[in-house]
Design a protein around this motif. Structure first.
Motif, short mmCIF file in Angstrom:
data_model
loop_
_atom_site.label_atom_id
_atom_site.label_comp_id
_atom_site.label_asym_id
_atom_site.label_seq_id
_atom_site.Cartn_x
_atom_site.Cartn_y
_atom_site.Cartn_z
N VAL A 1 -6.96 39.15 54.56
CA VAL A 1 -7.04 38.50 55.87
C VAL A 1 -7.66 39.42 56.92
N GLY A 2 -8.19 40.55 56.50
CA GLY A 2 -8.77 41.51 57.43
C GLY A 2 -10.25 41.28 57.66
N ARG A 3 -10.71 41.81 58.78
CA ARG A 3 -12.13 41.66 59.15
C ARG A 3 -12.87 42.98 59.04
N SER A 4 -12.40 43.85 58.17
CA SER A 4 -13.08 45.13 57.99
C SER A 4 -13.10 45.49 56.51
N ALA A 5 -14.04 46.33 56.16
CA ALA A 5 -14.13 46.93 54.83
C ALA A 5 -14.13 48.44 55.02
N VAL A 6 -13.23 49.12 54.34
CA VAL A 6 -13.14 50.57 54.43
C VAL A 6 -13.73 51.16 53.16
N ILE A 7 -14.87 51.80 53.30
CA ILE A 7 -15.62 52.33 52.16
C ILE A 7 -15.93 53.80 52.42
N ALA A 8 -15.76 54.65 51.40
CA ALA A 8 -15.99 56.08 51.57
C ALA A 8 -17.40 56.46 51.16
N ASP A 9 -17.88 57.53 51.76
CA ASP A 9 -19.12 58.16 51.35
C ASP A 9 -18.92 58.83 49.99
N ASP A 10 -19.85 58.63 49.06
CA ASP A 10 -19.68 59.20 47.71
C ASP A 10 -19.56 60.72 47.72
N ASP A 11 -20.30 61.36 48.59
CA ASP A 11 -20.35 62.83 48.58
C ASP A 11 -19.24 63.47 49.39
N THR A 12 -19.01 62.98 50.61
CA THR A 12 -18.00 63.60 51.47
C THR A 12 -16.61 63.01 51.29
N HIS A 13 -16.54 61.80 50.72
CA HIS A 13 -15.29 61.06 50.56
C HIS A 13 -14.68 60.64 51.89
N ILE A 14 -15.42 60.80 52.99
CA ILE A 14 -14.94 60.36 54.29
C ILE A 14 -15.04 58.84 54.36
#
Length: 381
Positions: free
Chosen positions: A151-164
């Motif tokens: 039900v959220g309006r965001s996607a939280v995805i990390a950078d492959d290299d930094t994992h941020i």
């Protein structure tokens, strides 16, 4: 008081058997070639194969992308978009926990938008708008009661290299319909039930404490805390308890709706643990929640006292924090970072990452690097 907005638009079909309605729903929307975006674990379950078969039985040419695992990273989205295009898909079905659902949203976005995924990062100056083209029809089927990503309006995805972790945010990412079927969470292993359940609890608590004016979110968050308190331990102890599973699935969605108001320092700490040590997000919240929230007693004693009443305790902030520590023990979450197997060598990096994380901007009490250093020192035990 300045004007503010309240917005709760997601359509939800809730109850045992709701997931079985997906093929007919897609067919009614004129979808012909859906792609299911899911994770490696869910792809091995009978329900995944049954869903594909039922879609095909409804006249849909369905495919599946199961290249999601762990904390989601950009390359998983890239591969998912390639699978979408190879199939010639016209709809996305997100199936799984928060990771799969976040990747599914990002796949739907990048299937119709140019450039790089992180061009659309919410906090980036000059971010591209997510409105250049309609996104494909997107429905969500959660299989865990934790993030509430459905039900959220965001996607939280990390950078492959930094994992941020980076946040892609837009109302355009909302699922058109959520099919929330508590039967899909039955039998989830106790440690996953505990980690995802404490994630839901953390969302509700931090949303209630977050600064800002949103009484609708406050009311939803308080009820979400009550549901978690009454049902999380039962769901962990008995994987077949459908009533507890149903309540936790509701609490999970409530947390995700409520935290549009904001989150806080617990999430900044958890994001740091996910980046530096690849700790599962829900578990990271569980490891930090009681330690970090002690910092907020000075600013939020009244709200912590109210939460104590909600979970059946004497109305003191200390009683509520002690209850959180006891709940962690009851559901099998380690009391401290050292108990979880993490040593103090990460402390400086965790402090830096938490300080840089945007979630604590909505914390009710300002928190800086020295404060985070103290919080992690306490969490190490």
């Amino acid at each position: 008081m300045t004007a503010t907005s309240f917005d709760f638009p997601t359509a939800i079909r809730f109850g045992v058997g709701a997931a079985g309605e997906v093929p007919a729903h897609l067919h009614k929307q004129g979808v012909s070639r859906p792609i299911v975006v899911t994770d490696r674990g869910v792809a091995e379950l009978d329900f995944h194969q049954n869903l594909l078969a039922s879609m095909q039985g409804a006249g849909l040419e369905a495919a599946s992308f199961s290249g999601v695992w762990g904390n989601p990273v950009e390359s998983q989205v890239t591969h998912g978009v390639a699978a979408y295009r190879e199939h010639g898909a016209d709809a996305v079905v997100g199936l799984g926990g928060g990771a799969a659902l976040d990747v599914a949203k990002a796949v739907a976005l990048m299937a119709t938008h140019p450039g790089d995924l992180f061009d659309y990062e919410d906090e980036m100056p000059g971010a591209r708008p997510i409105e250049q083209a309609p996104l494909p029809w997107f429905v969500a089927i959660p299989t865990t009661a934790g993030t509430g990503s459905e039900v959220g309006r965001s996607a939280v995805i990390a950078d492959d290299d930094t994992h941020i972790k980076k946040i892609i945010y837009s109302p355009h990412l909302l699922a058109r319909v959520v099919f929330a079927d508590p039967a899909l969470t039955v039998g989830l292993p106790p440690h996953i039930t505990a980690a995802t359940g404490i994630d839901a609890l953390t969302h509700n608590i931090e949303a209630y404490l977050a600064k800002g004016f949103n009484p609708l979110c406050d009311g939803i968050a308080v009820e979400g805390v009550r549901l978690c308190a009454a049902n999380l331990a039962n769901a962990v102890a008995d994987g077949s308890d459908i009533e507890a599973r149903s309540a936790m699935l509701v609490a999970s969605m409530m947390g995700a709706v409520a935290f549009q108001k904001g989150l806080g320092l617990v999430h900044s700490c958890a994001h740091a643990l996910g980046t530096a040590a690849d700790v599962h997000h829900g578990l990271a919240n569980g490891l930090m929640i009681d330690h970090a929230l002690r910092f907020n007693v000075e600013s939020s004693a009244d709200r912590l006292e109210h939460l104590a009443l909600v979970v059946g305790l004497d109305p003191t902030a200390e009683a509520f924090l002690d209850w959180l520590a006891a709940l962690k023990a009851e559901v099998g979450v380690a009391a401290t970072l050292r108990d979880h197997g993490l040593d103090g060598a990460l402390a400086a990096e965790l402090t830096r990452l938490a300080t840089e994380d945007p979630c604590h901007a909505n914390n009710p009490r300002p928190v800086g690097a020295a404060d985070f250093a103290d919080i992690f020192a306490r969490a190490y035990g």
